[in-house]
Design a protein around this motif. Structure first.
Motif, PDB file in Angstrom:
ATOM      1  N   LEU A   1       0.822  -1.207   0.000  1.00  0.00           N
ATOM      2  CA  LEU A   1       0.000   0.000   0.000  1.00  0.00           C
ATOM      3  C   LEU A   1       0.854   1.254   0.000  1.00  0.00           C
ATOM      4  N   GLU A   2       2.013   1.198   0.608  1.00  0.00           N
ATOM      5  CA  GLU A   2       2.867   2.377   0.770  1.00  0.00           C
ATOM      6  C   GLU A   2       3.166   3.063  -0.560  1.00  0.00           C
ATOM      7  N   LYS A   3       3.459   2.286  -1.585  1.00  0.00           N
ATOM      8  CA  LYS A   3       3.846   2.896  -2.863  1.00  0.00           C
ATOM      9  C   LYS A   3       2.689   3.614  -3.532  1.00  0.00           C
ATOM     10  N   TYR A   4       1.449   3.254  -3.165  1.00  0.00           N
ATOM     11  CA  TYR A   4       0.288   3.917  -3.759  1.00  0.00           C
ATOM     12  C   TYR A   4      -0.085   5.194  -3.008  1.00  0.00           C
ATOM     13  N   LEU A   5       0.301   5.302  -1.754  1.00  0.00           N
ATOM     14  CA  LEU A   5      -0.013   6.506  -0.983  1.00  0.00           C
ATOM     15  C   LEU A   5       0.955   7.642  -1.273  1.00  0.00           C
ATOM     16  N   TYR A   6       2.186   7.282  -1.668  1.00  0.00           N
ATOM     17  CA  TYR A   6       3.208   8.315  -1.849  1.00  0.00           C
ATOM     18  C   TYR A   6       3.756   8.253  -3.268  1.00  0.00           C
ATOM     19  N   THR A   7       3.117   8.991  -4.139  1.00  0.00           N
ATOM     20  CA  THR A   7       3.529   9.031  -5.540  1.00  0.00           C
ATOM     21  C   THR A   7       4.289  10.314  -5.814  1.00  0.00           C
ATOM     22  N   SER A   8       4.977  10.340  -6.936  1.00  0.00           N
ATOM     23  CA  SER A   8       5.827  11.491  -7.260  1.00  0.00           C
ATOM     24  C   SER A   8       5.040  12.681  -7.789  1.00  0.00           C
ATOM     25  N   ASP A   9       3.834  12.456  -8.286  1.00  0.00           N
ATOM     26  CA  ASP A   9       3.040  13.579  -8.817  1.00  0.00           C
ATOM     27  C   ASP A   9       1.876  13.876  -7.883  1.00  0.00           C
ATOM     28  N   ASP A  10       1.002  14.791  -8.312  1.00  0.00           N
ATOM     29  CA  ASP A  10      -0.111  15.227  -7.474  1.00  0.00           C
ATOM     30  C   ASP A  10      -1.383  14.414  -7.683  1.00  0.00           C
TER      31      ASP A  10
ATOM     32  N   SER B   1      -2.776   7.510  -6.904  1.00  0.00           N
ATOM     33  CA  SER B   1      -2.761   6.257  -7.653  1.00  0.00           C
ATOM     34  C   SER B   1      -3.751   5.255  -7.079  1.00  0.00           C
ATOM     35  N   VAL B   2      -4.389   5.611  -5.971  1.00  0.00           N
ATOM     36  CA  VAL B   2      -5.446   4.785  -5.404  1.00  0.00           C
ATOM     37  C   VAL B   2      -6.543   5.721  -4.900  1.00  0.00           C
ATOM     38  N   GLY B   3      -7.773   5.502  -5.383  1.00  0.00           N
ATOM     39  CA  GLY B   3      -8.887   6.382  -5.052  1.00  0.00           C
ATOM     40  C   GLY B   3      -9.465   6.113  -3.678  1.00  0.00           C
ATOM     41  N   TRP B   4     -10.445   6.944  -3.305  1.00  0.00           N
ATOM     42  CA  TRP B   4     -11.010   6.815  -1.974  1.00  0.00           C
ATOM     43  C   TRP B   4     -11.774   5.504  -1.797  1.00  0.00           C
ATOM     44  N   ASP B   5     -12.544   5.090  -2.790  1.00  0.00           N
ATOM     45  CA  ASP B   5     -13.302   3.847  -2.660  1.00  0.00           C
ATOM     46  C   ASP B   5     -12.372   2.675  -2.355  1.00  0.00           C
ATOM     47  N   GLU B   6     -11.238   2.629  -3.027  1.00  0.00           N
ATOM     48  CA  GLU B   6     -10.274   1.556  -2.779  1.00  0.00           C
ATOM     49  C   GLU B   6      -9.657   1.695  -1.394  1.00  0.00           C
TER      50      GLU B   6
ATOM     51  N   ALA C   1       1.965   0.799   6.651  1.00  0.00           N
ATOM     52  CA  ALA C   1       1.547   0.785   5.248  1.00  0.00           C
ATOM     53  C   ALA C   1       2.353  -0.199   4.414  1.00  0.00           C
ATOM     54  N   SER C   2       3.643  -0.343   4.679  1.00  0.00           N
ATOM     55  CA  SER C   2       4.471  -1.236   3.870  1.00  0.00           C
ATOM     56  C   SER C   2       4.181  -2.702   4.146  1.00  0.00           C
ATOM     57  N   ASN C   3       3.481  -3.000   5.246  1.00  0.00           N
ATOM     58  CA  ASN C   3       3.114  -4.375   5.560  1.00  0.00           C
ATOM     59  C   ASN C   3       1.686  -4.709   5.129  1.00  0.00           C
ATOM     60  N   VAL C   4       1.046  -3.782   4.423  1.00  0.00           N
ATOM     61  CA  VAL C   4      -0.266  -4.046   3.833  1.00  0.00           C
ATOM     62  C   VAL C   4      -0.049  -4.298   2.347  1.00  0.00           C
ATOM     63  N   LEU C   5      -0.337  -5.505   1.896  1.00  0.00           N
ATOM     64  CA  LEU C   5      -0.104  -5.890   0.511  1.00  0.00           C
ATOM     65  C   LEU C   5      -1.426  -5.976  -0.234  1.00  0.00           C
ATOM     66  N   LEU C   6      -1.402  -5.694  -1.524  1.00  0.00           N
ATOM     67  CA  LEU C   6      -2.614  -5.578  -2.333  1.00  0.00           C
ATOM     68  C   LEU C   6      -2.653  -6.643  -3.411  1.00  0.00           C
ATOM     69  N   ASN C   7      -3.782  -7.352  -3.495  1.00  0.00           N
ATOM     70  CA  ASN C   7      -3.915  -8.353  -4.543  1.00  0.00           C
ATOM     71  C   ASN C   7      -4.348  -7.710  -5.856  1.00  0.00           C
ATOM     72  N   GLY C   8      -4.709  -8.513  -6.809  1.00  0.00           N
ATOM     73  CA  GLY C   8      -5.058  -7.980  -8.122  1.00  0.00           C
ATOM     74  C   GLY C   8      -6.289  -7.103  -8.119  1.00  0.00           C
ATOM     75  N   ASP C   9      -7.169  -7.272  -7.129  1.00  0.00           N
ATOM     76  CA  ASP C   9      -8.385  -6.459  -7.016  1.00  0.00           C
ATOM     77  C   ASP C   9      -8.215  -5.299  -6.041  1.00  0.00           C
ATOM     78  N   MET C  10      -6.982  -5.027  -5.634  1.00  0.00           N
ATOM     79  CA  MET C  10      -6.650  -3.941  -4.711  1.00  0.00           C
ATOM     80  C   MET C  10      -7.270  -4.149  -3.330  1.00  0.00           C
ATOM     81  N   ASN C  11      -7.479  -5.400  -2.955  1.00  0.00           N
ATOM     82  CA  ASN C  11      -7.909  -5.695  -1.597  1.00  0.00           C
ATOM     83  C   ASN C  11      -6.675  -5.833  -0.708  1.00  0.00           C
TER      84      ASN C  11
END
Length: 500
Positions: free
Chosen positions: A253-262, A265-270, A300-310
């Protein structure tokens, strides 16, 4: 003496002497025993058709051996096959291997300090999956019978499960970007099923790595929940400890919360779905499994995401288990800076409520898109919990949410997530909710409207919210005018974090 695998730790009806405290005359050879054993036998017993008083026997549900052999080893110095006396009073080594693909059971013996033989002394074929139960216990049992002065010593042991070495060629596996705890993680494919897996390699020489390996096997190896990473297998291979997990294609999850642009990469519903999944997983660990499991490193780095972003909680290397109704015995502080509860920093004692604190920080991190602590060592650090608390005090709680979401969010859900995050990260452990209470809030929010969803009405419904939370609606993100601050859980000037 025997090494065994059994379906239970209850041997109250077992008989000593020749039955080794494992079976009794009535149950001997009963297919419902579900016991596998390898015995080092120094007593001849005609009842079990022993071959002599110095043999190794492989047993399936019985003390009568399926296969027996005289213990021998190849001496590379003399170039001869030497016989090993099991009653010589000299230390010795025994290896028991099982190949789940070929069903081959192999046994090897050798004196202490001699390398494992390249080829087994003897082997047999038996499908142990038809014998062993899904939950099984590994142990040792010994008996002296009528022979006075006989003693059995277990100087050390290790246990691992896995296929043959060629199934995992670490030299050709691609490294995954996330290194877990005390080991590098690789991506692999199981040759038979073509299933993608994550393979964690831990150095055998690392004491901390060994502790984490054992903790992972003892805890996650038996857990089954849709929001917890599943351990598929493990083994001790040469000088490495190997753990094999289900593969999470979307990484942490960590890489989706901290992206290089504004742009997020992961929306609120997800994000909200991930929050509810983690709540469900932690509730299972704390209250619904057969023992209490304290994760001790929720981040956050210990939360992993499957193909459906669960989201699935992983890395149980610091986890500790204890029985329900007892107190945890941890005395060494563990965790990651920024997620450590105040009482854990003071006493080193972990509990489910220290997990709840870390979950609260993570909840704010997911909602705000900011790290728990930011800033360089020489600067005054940014502390996420304090920052969100200040927004709550000034009536601007919604301004703490991740600005990158722009208008793509549900106001009620964001407000609830922020309040739950503050409640869970309360500095006083007894002021925090249990994961059961967190679940009730997250589960009822879909059935609560701004007009009718006050905490008071939910409290009257038996959901058990604290009295200090009854002053305002669950979905109201502003602090109502004219309501005393103590109604929000402000105990004194030192503790200004509100409860929900």
């Amino acid at each position: 003496m025997a090494f065994f695998i059994a379906p239970s730790m209850n041997f109250s009806d077992a008989v000593p002497a020749q039955f080794l405290g494992l079976l009794n005359p009535q149950k001997n050879s009963d297919p419902e025993n579900h016991i596998f054993a390898v015995e080092l036998d120094t007593v001849f017993n005609s009842e079990f058709e022993d071959i002599n008083d110095n043999h190794v026997g492989i047993h399936i549900n019985s003390l009568r051996s399926n296969l027996s052999f005289v213990p021998r080893f190849y001496d590379s110095t003399s170039g001869r096959l030497e016989t090993l006396s099991l009653s010589s009073n000299e230390p010795m080594q025994v290896w028991v291997d099982y190949d789940g693909e070929t069903y081959k059971v192999s046994v090897m013996v050798a004196p202490l300090n001699m390398a494992k033989p390249s080829y087994p002394l003897t082997s047999t074929t038996y499908n142990l999956s038809a014998i062993l139960t899904e939950t099984a216990y590994v142990g040792f049992s010994a008996a002296t019978g009528t022979i006075a002065g006989t003693k059995h010593y277990l100087l050390g042991w290790s246990f691992g499960m896995g296929g043959p070495d060629p199934a995992i060629n670490m030299t050709v596996l691609p490294k995954l970007p996330r290194a877990g705890g005390f080991g590098q993680i690789y991506k692999g494919v199981l040759p038979a099923s073509k299933t993608e897996v994550a393979v964690k390699r831990v150095s055998h020489g690392s004491r901390q790595g060994m502790r984490e390996f054992i903790a992972e096997v003892v805890s996650i190896g038996r857990l089954r929940h849709r929001n917890i990473i599943q351990l598929l297998g493990y083994c001790r291979r040469k000088k490495e400890l190997i753990l094999v997990y289900e593969y999470m294609p979307n990484g942490s999850l960590e890489k989706y919360l901290y992206t290089s642009d504004d742009s997020p990469s992961v929306g609120w519903d997800e994000r909200f779905q991930i929050i509810k999944g983690l709540e469900s997983g932690l509730l299972y660990l704390h209250e619904h499994w057969e023992q209490v499991v304290i994760h001790r490193d929720i981040k956050a780095s210990n939360v992993l995401l499957n193909g459906d972003m669960n989201g699935r909680l992983g890395d149980f290397g610091l986890a500790r288990l204890y029985n329900h109704g007892t107190e945890p015995q941890t005395t060494r502080m563990a965790g990651t800076f920024g997620y450590i509860a105040p009482e854990l920093a003071r006493t080193g004692k972990s509990s489910p409520l220290t997990d709840v604190f870390a979950f609260g920080v993570l909840l704010l991190e997911i909602t705000c898109g900011r790290r728990p602590i930011e800033g360089r060592a020489q600067d005054t650090p940014f502390i996420l919990v304090d920052w969100v608390t200040e927004h709550w005090h000034t009536g601007s709680l919604m301004e703490a949410m991740d600005r990158r979401l722009q208008s793509d969010y549900n106001t009620d859900e964001v407000c609830l997530a922020l309040k739950l995050g503050l409640w869970c990260s309360h500095p006083l452990p007894n002021a925090r909710p249990s994961m059961q209470q967190v679940m009730l809030y997250l589960e009822v929010r879909d059935h609560v409207s701004p007009a009718t969803g006050s905490a008071a009405s939910l409290h009257r419904s038996g959901l058990g919210f604290p009295a200090s939370s009854l002053a305002f609606g669950v979905l109201d993100c502003r602090r109502p005018e004219g309501v005393p601050s103590h109604m929000y859980g402000e105990l004194d000037s030192s503790y200004s974090v509100p409860r929900l």
